[in-house]
Design an enzyme around this catalytic site. Structure first.
Site, PDB file in Angstrom:
ATOM      1  N   GLY A 127       4.555   0.414  -1.577  1.00  0.00           N
ATOM      2  CA  GLY A 127       4.672  -0.092  -2.932  1.00  0.00           C
ATOM      3  C   GLY A 127       6.108  -0.120  -3.424  1.00  0.00           C
ATOM      4  O   GLY A 127       6.511  -1.032  -4.160  1.00  0.00           O
ATOM      5  N   HIS A 168       0.845  -1.198   0.000  1.00  0.00           N
ATOM      6  CA  HIS A 168       0.000   0.000   0.000  1.00  0.00           C
ATOM      7  C   HIS A 168       0.875   1.240   0.000  1.00  0.00           C
ATOM      8  O   HIS A 168       1.823   1.354   0.784  1.00  0.00           O
ATOM      9  CB  HIS A 168      -0.922   0.031   1.223  1.00  0.00           C
ATOM     10  CG  HIS A 168      -1.716   1.298   1.341  1.00  0.00           C
ATOM     11  ND1 HIS A 168      -1.500   2.235   2.329  1.00  0.00           N
ATOM     12  CD2 HIS A 168      -2.715   1.804   0.561  1.00  0.00           C
ATOM     13  CE1 HIS A 168      -2.335   3.251   2.177  1.00  0.00           C
ATOM     14  NE2 HIS A 168      -3.079   3.015   1.117  1.00  0.00           N
ATOM     15  N   SER A 169       0.588   2.166  -0.918  1.00  0.00           N
ATOM     16  CA  SER A 169       1.159   3.500  -0.919  1.00  0.00           C
ATOM     17  C   SER A 169       2.685   3.445  -0.924  1.00  0.00           C
ATOM     18  O   SER A 169       3.292   2.814  -1.782  1.00  0.00           O
ATOM     19  CB  SER A 169       0.615   4.276   0.290  1.00  0.00           C
ATOM     20  OG  SER A 169       0.888   5.642   0.184  1.00  0.00           O
ATOM     21  N   GLN A 170       3.328   4.112   0.056  1.00  0.00           N
ATOM     22  CA  GLN A 170       4.786   4.134   0.138  1.00  0.00           C
ATOM     23  C   GLN A 170       5.359   2.722   0.223  1.00  0.00           C
ATOM     24  O   GLN A 170       6.474   2.465  -0.232  1.00  0.00           O
ATOM     25  CB  GLN A 170       5.214   4.985   1.338  1.00  0.00           C
ATOM     26  CG  GLN A 170       6.688   4.941   1.677  1.00  0.00           C
ATOM     27  CD  GLN A 170       6.969   4.017   2.856  1.00  0.00           C
ATOM     28  OE1 GLN A 170       6.051   3.579   3.556  1.00  0.00           O
ATOM     29  NE2 GLN A 170       8.230   3.730   3.069  1.00  0.00           N
TER      30      GLN A 170
END
Length: 358
Positions: free
Chosen positions: A198, A194-196
């Protein structure tokens, strides 16, 4: 009474739990060689379904900035989280705390940390419909409660947030090493990022491609060569990471203020600009054989630029699908989908995709 004292009955699925740490190294502190601390170790929690494992590969959750692995267990208003739902489907689950964060101890020698203020969290993730920093924000309807300071659900969520390393490149170096150690220990796995987080999924796959069976990247850090929060000119020098990935032809290392990849800027239909590799593009040697799903919520800021991350991956030879929740009839989601009211509808959709490659 502080709203953080409001009690929400947590709903988790029963599981056999154990934990361990991977990676890390001793670092000398002080003026002599007699004192050392360990840094770079990563906390890992293993959850085994009570009724037995029914799938060949476990799922590893990699959380985003300011988060810990606990955010996947249940929601701040006490509903079942993604990890708990997957346990009921018979998956072995691993949740982590990124290095230098949460239960993965931070030492000041690793560098300064950054903490997101509550107001930023409101604007970008929980009450973005009120602030309207991007056009799609008006569609945000799935956060439970007002998403503002003083709302008990928001306060419960914000109480769970933690500081993160300010230096993304330093963090990625530590996480690549710890992730490789984890995969060496547990064997082949599916990553849900998820998000960072990734960026770490790409780096783990780059380091151990034979042990990553698939990547589900929920709104991964993007767009390529940019940071939407820091606006740093040298962000994501390798397109989707700040530290080197293996490309073919190989990339020549450049000074930190320069891009090692030749790039070209494009004009998007929404009026923004985005950057990809200049053709002919280099191939991501390790990642291009791994199935990837990039998933995007309707009301998130990522709705405007996740497609550019998908284009970068495809240009580099990666087999990637782009799942837009709105196109599947799932509406109103922001960036913190795993905590929102329809979170189980989303994880069921993601698990259906995982089933196609398992």
């Amino acid at each position: 009474m502080s709203s953080t004292n409001v009690q929400f009955a947590a709903t988790e699925s029963p599981a056999h739990r154990s934990f361990f740490h991977v990676g890390g190294h001793y670092r000398q502190i002080g003026q002599d060689e007699s004192q050392h601390v360990m840094t770079g170790q990563m906390y890992v929690e293993q959850l085994l379904p009570i009724n037995g494992v029914k799938h060949p590969w476990p799922i590893v959750f990699i959380h985003g900035a300011g988060q810990t692995g606990s955010n996947f267990l249940n929601t701040p208003d006490g509903r079942k989280g993604w990890a708990s739902w997957l346990l009921e489907q018979g998956y072995m689950i691993y949740i982590i705390d990124q290095t230098c964060r949460g239960r993965s101890s931070h030492h000041f020698s690793n560098g300064p940390t950054v903490t997101y203020p509550a107001e930023l969290v409101e604007e970008r993730w929980t009450a973005c419909r009120d602030h309207r920093l991007w056009p799609e924000a008006t569609l945000h309807t799935q956060w439970p409660g007002s998403g503002r300071i003083g709302d008990p659900v928001f306060d419960a969520y914000y109480a769970s947030t933690v500081s993160s390393l300010a230096d993304h490149a330093a963090e990625q170096v530590l996480m690549r090493s710890a992730g490789a150690c984890l995969l060496d220990r547990i064997g082949p796995a599916i990553l849900i990022t998820h998000s960072q987080g990734g960026t770490h999924g790409w780096l783990w796959a780059d380091a151990r491609p034979e042990l990553v069976k698939a990547i589900v990247a929920v709104e991964p850090a993007g767009p390529p060569f940019q940071s939407t929060l820091t606006k740093a000119s040298n962000a994501k020098r390798f397109g989707i990471t700040d530290v080197p990935l293996v490309f073919d032809p190989p990339v020549v290392t450049m000074p930190d203020d320069e891009r090692p990849l030749q790039t070209k800027t494009h004009q998007a239909a929404n009026g923004s600009t985005y950057t990809l590799q200049q053709e002919p593009a280099r191939t991501l040697v390790s990642i291009h054989r791994i199935p990837v799903l990039v998933e995007t919520g309707e009301a998130s800021s990522h709705a405007a630029y996740d497609e550019f991350t998908v284009q970068f991956l495809r240009q580099a030879g990666v087999s990637v699908e782009h799942l837009k929740l709105a196109e599947k009839g799932i509406h109103g989601n922001g960036h913190l989908q795993f905590l929102e009211m329809n979170n189980l509808e989303i994880i069921e959709l993601l698990e259906n995709w995982v089933g196609t490659i398992a």
